[in-house]
Design a protein around this motif. Structure first.
Motif, PDB file in Angstrom:
ATOM      1  N   ARG A  44      17.425   2.893 -28.653  1.00 30.75           N
ATOM      2  CA  ARG A  44      18.369   1.877 -28.828  1.00 30.75           C
ATOM      3  C   ARG A  44      19.149   2.028 -29.929  1.00 30.75           C
ATOM      4  N   MET A  45      20.598   2.076 -29.638  1.00 29.56           N
ATOM      5  CA  MET A  45      21.415   2.020 -30.996  1.00 29.56           C
ATOM      6  C   MET A  45      22.630   0.796 -30.821  1.00 29.56           C
ATOM      7  N   PRO A  46      22.795   0.485 -31.965  1.00 26.15           N
ATOM      8  CA  PRO A  46      23.775  -0.674 -32.050  1.00 26.15           C
ATOM      9  C   PRO A  46      25.188  -0.073 -31.447  1.00 26.15           C
ATOM     10  N   LEU A  47      25.837  -1.150 -30.701  1.00 23.07           N
ATOM     11  CA  LEU A  47      27.199  -0.916 -30.653  1.00 23.07           C
ATOM     12  C   LEU A  47      28.285  -1.072 -31.247  1.00 23.07           C
ATOM     13  N   ALA A  48      28.009  -1.997 -32.505  1.00 22.75           N
ATOM     14  CA  ALA A  48      28.837  -2.116 -33.319  1.00 22.75           C
ATOM     15  C   ALA A  48      28.761  -0.816 -34.277  1.00 22.75           C
ATOM     16  N   PRO A  49      30.171  -0.420 -34.528  1.00 24.14           N
ATOM     17  CA  PRO A  49      30.404   1.028 -35.407  1.00 24.14           C
ATOM     18  C   PRO A  49      29.333   0.631 -36.717  1.00 24.14           C
ATOM     19  N   GLN A  50      28.755   1.653 -37.287  1.00 23.42           N
ATOM     20  CA  GLN A  50      27.981   1.667 -38.329  1.00 23.42           C
ATOM     21  C   GLN A  50      28.707   2.169 -39.569  1.00 23.42           C
ATOM     22  N   ASP A  98      28.046  10.748 -37.854  1.00 25.97           N
ATOM     23  CA  ASP A  98      26.578  11.010 -37.498  1.00 25.97           C
ATOM     24  C   ASP A  98      25.799  10.005 -37.350  1.00 25.97           C
ATOM     25  N   CYS A  99      25.181   9.994 -36.140  1.00 27.74           N
ATOM     26  CA  CYS A  99      24.231   8.678 -35.757  1.00 27.74           C
ATOM     27  C   CYS A  99      23.080   8.656 -36.318  1.00 27.74           C
ATOM     28  N   ALA A 155      17.983   9.152 -34.109  1.00 27.88           N
ATOM     29  CA  ALA A 155      18.768   9.607 -33.121  1.00 27.88           C
ATOM     30  C   ALA A 155      18.859  11.225 -32.808  1.00 27.88           C
ATOM     31  N   ALA A 156      19.034  11.825 -33.767  1.00 31.03           N
ATOM     32  CA  ALA A 156      18.804  13.076 -33.969  1.00 31.03           C
ATOM     33  C   ALA A 156      17.507  13.679 -33.387  1.00 31.03           C
ATOM     34  N   ALA A 157      16.538  13.333 -33.861  1.00 34.04           N
ATOM     35  CA  ALA A 157      15.211  13.485 -33.626  1.00 34.04           C
ATOM     36  C   ALA A 157      14.942  13.340 -32.094  1.00 34.04           C
ATOM     37  N   TRP A 158      15.281  11.963 -31.495  1.00 33.09           N
ATOM     38  CA  TRP A 158      14.865  11.524 -30.146  1.00 33.09           C
ATOM     39  C   TRP A 158      15.749  12.698 -28.935  1.00 33.09           C
ATOM     40  N   CYS A 192      19.608  19.162 -32.177  1.00 33.66           N
ATOM     41  CA  CYS A 192      20.760  18.586 -32.198  1.00 33.66           C
ATOM     42  C   CYS A 192      21.039  17.588 -32.928  1.00 33.66           C
ATOM     43  N   ARG A 193      22.249  16.956 -32.745  1.00 32.37           N
ATOM     44  CA  ARG A 193      22.586  15.723 -33.447  1.00 32.37           C
ATOM     45  C   ARG A 193      23.477  14.925 -32.549  1.00 32.37           C
ATOM     46  N   LEU A 194      23.385  13.549 -32.622  1.00 32.23           N
ATOM     47  CA  LEU A 194      24.352  12.868 -31.939  1.00 32.23           C
ATOM     48  C   LEU A 194      25.319  12.258 -32.820  1.00 32.23           C
ATOM     49  N   VAL A 195      26.670  12.082 -32.481  1.00 35.66           N
ATOM     50  CA  VAL A 195      27.966  12.007 -33.158  1.00 35.66           C
ATOM     51  C   VAL A 195      28.665  10.838 -32.319  1.00 35.66           C
ATOM     52  N   ARG A 196      29.488  10.017 -33.273  1.00 38.37           N
ATOM     53  CA  ARG A 196      30.155   9.054 -32.336  1.00 38.37           C
ATOM     54  C   ARG A 196      31.666   9.275 -32.801  1.00 38.37           C
ATOM     55  N   PHE A 197      32.539   9.191 -31.851  1.00 37.64           N
ATOM     56  CA  PHE A 197      33.920   9.070 -32.178  1.00 37.64           C
ATOM     57  C   PHE A 197      34.042   8.098 -33.158  1.00 37.64           C
ATOM     58  N   LYS A 198      35.188   8.318 -34.098  1.00 40.32           N
ATOM     59  CA  LYS A 198      35.452   7.378 -35.179  1.00 40.32           C
ATOM     60  C   LYS A 198      36.471   6.307 -34.730  1.00 40.32           C
TER      61      LYS A 198
END
Length: 281
Positions: free
Chosen positions: A81-87, A106-107, A111-114, A123-129
């Motif tokens: 689970r990851m928050p939808l609200a930008p962090q 960078d999330c 998240a990277a471990a999962w 790998c790592r998970l990233v989110r568009f700014k």
């Protein structure tokens, strides 16, 4: 008269689809339920983007909106689970998608471990700014401005159901299995048009919203991957090569059209909505 038969987002680039009944048509792609198309992306430690081309089983990573979180599931993994609200506290990471370099959020390590366990590769998970912009090439838009998040090139991909029907007729004639539409990962699917009519359509208009096809979509090996299992099968490009190779794209096999929102940005598209079709000749 064309009709919009499917609306599809891909919250995490190259992961499973999220079909919706309605979505906002923004200049950078579809938005629904608080998420945007290709808003997240998996990258290497050095920021190089990852797709099903390298990791076919990314198709089995399924993101869904669940309240205020993005719920992500994958076989043999606990849900993430990851928050939808930008962090705002997330670290910025410079990432590369094709020829573009983009600053992304960078999330985090959890998240990277999962995702590293899921892909069996670091790998790592990233989110568009939220405040970032990634302009698309104006070479194919006639100078019209547009932008995308982590889509390959343009904010929308449109395919007609009749186009898939013609593809499958040829696949069956060659002794191959028919393909579902999800192999081509469109955002917009329309019915009521002739096979490959989208190739020579100037615009699809619904109220104030104008969707303009701008560039044929050159296909990679992803249509060979079963989107339900993540298992590659026979590549259909050998069948498509005989009549879908486009000289304008150096002989690339093309299915579907990359599109921009040429008018009415921010308006709502709905499944079942009618489009007025304006041909380019």
């Amino acid at each position: 008269m064309a009709t919009l038969s499917h609306l599809i987002l891909y919250p995490i680039k190259s992961c499973a689809a999220m079909p919706v009944e309605e979505a906002f048509a923004t200049v950078s792609g579809l938005s629904a339920h608080g998420v945007h198309d290709r808003e997240w992306m998996l990258v290497t430690a050095t920021g190089q983007f990852l797709t099903q081309r390298e990791f076919p089983h990314m198709a089995t990573i399924v993101p869904r909106v669940d309240g205020t979180t993005l719920l992500v599931r994958a076989p043999a993994m606990p849900p993430l689970r990851m928050p939808l609200a930008p962090q705002p506290s997330g670290n910025t990471m410079r990432v590369q998608i094709w020829d573009d370099l983009v600053d992304a959020i960078d999330c985090g390590d959890a998240a990277a471990a999962w995702f590293s366990l899921t892909l069996n590769a670091p790998c790592r998970l990233v989110r568009f700014k939220p405040d970032a912009a990634r302009p698309t090439s104006e070479k194919w838009t006639g100078g019209a401005p547009s932008c995308a998040r982590f889509a390959d090139a343009y904010p929308l991909l449109l395919i007609g159901e009749s186009s898939l029907a013609e593809i499958n007729g040829r696949m069956l004639s060659a002794g191959r299995e028919a393909l579902p539409m999800d192999r081509f990962r469109p955002n917009l699917v329309v019915t009521g048009t002739d096979p490959f009519e989208e190739d020579y359509t100037a615009s699809f208009t619904a109220g104030d919203i104008v969707i303009a096809p701008v560039k044929p979509c050159a296909r990679c090996p992803i249509p060979a991957i079963d989107q339900a299992t993540g298992i590659p099968g026979p590549d259909p490009l050998d069948i498509l090569q005989s009549w879908r190779a486009k000289a304008i794209l150096a002989g690339a096999v093309c299915v579907g059209m990359n599109c921009i929102v040429a008018g009415g940005a921010g308006g709502t598209l709905r499944v079942g909505q009618a489009f007025e079709v304006s041909l380019s000749f």
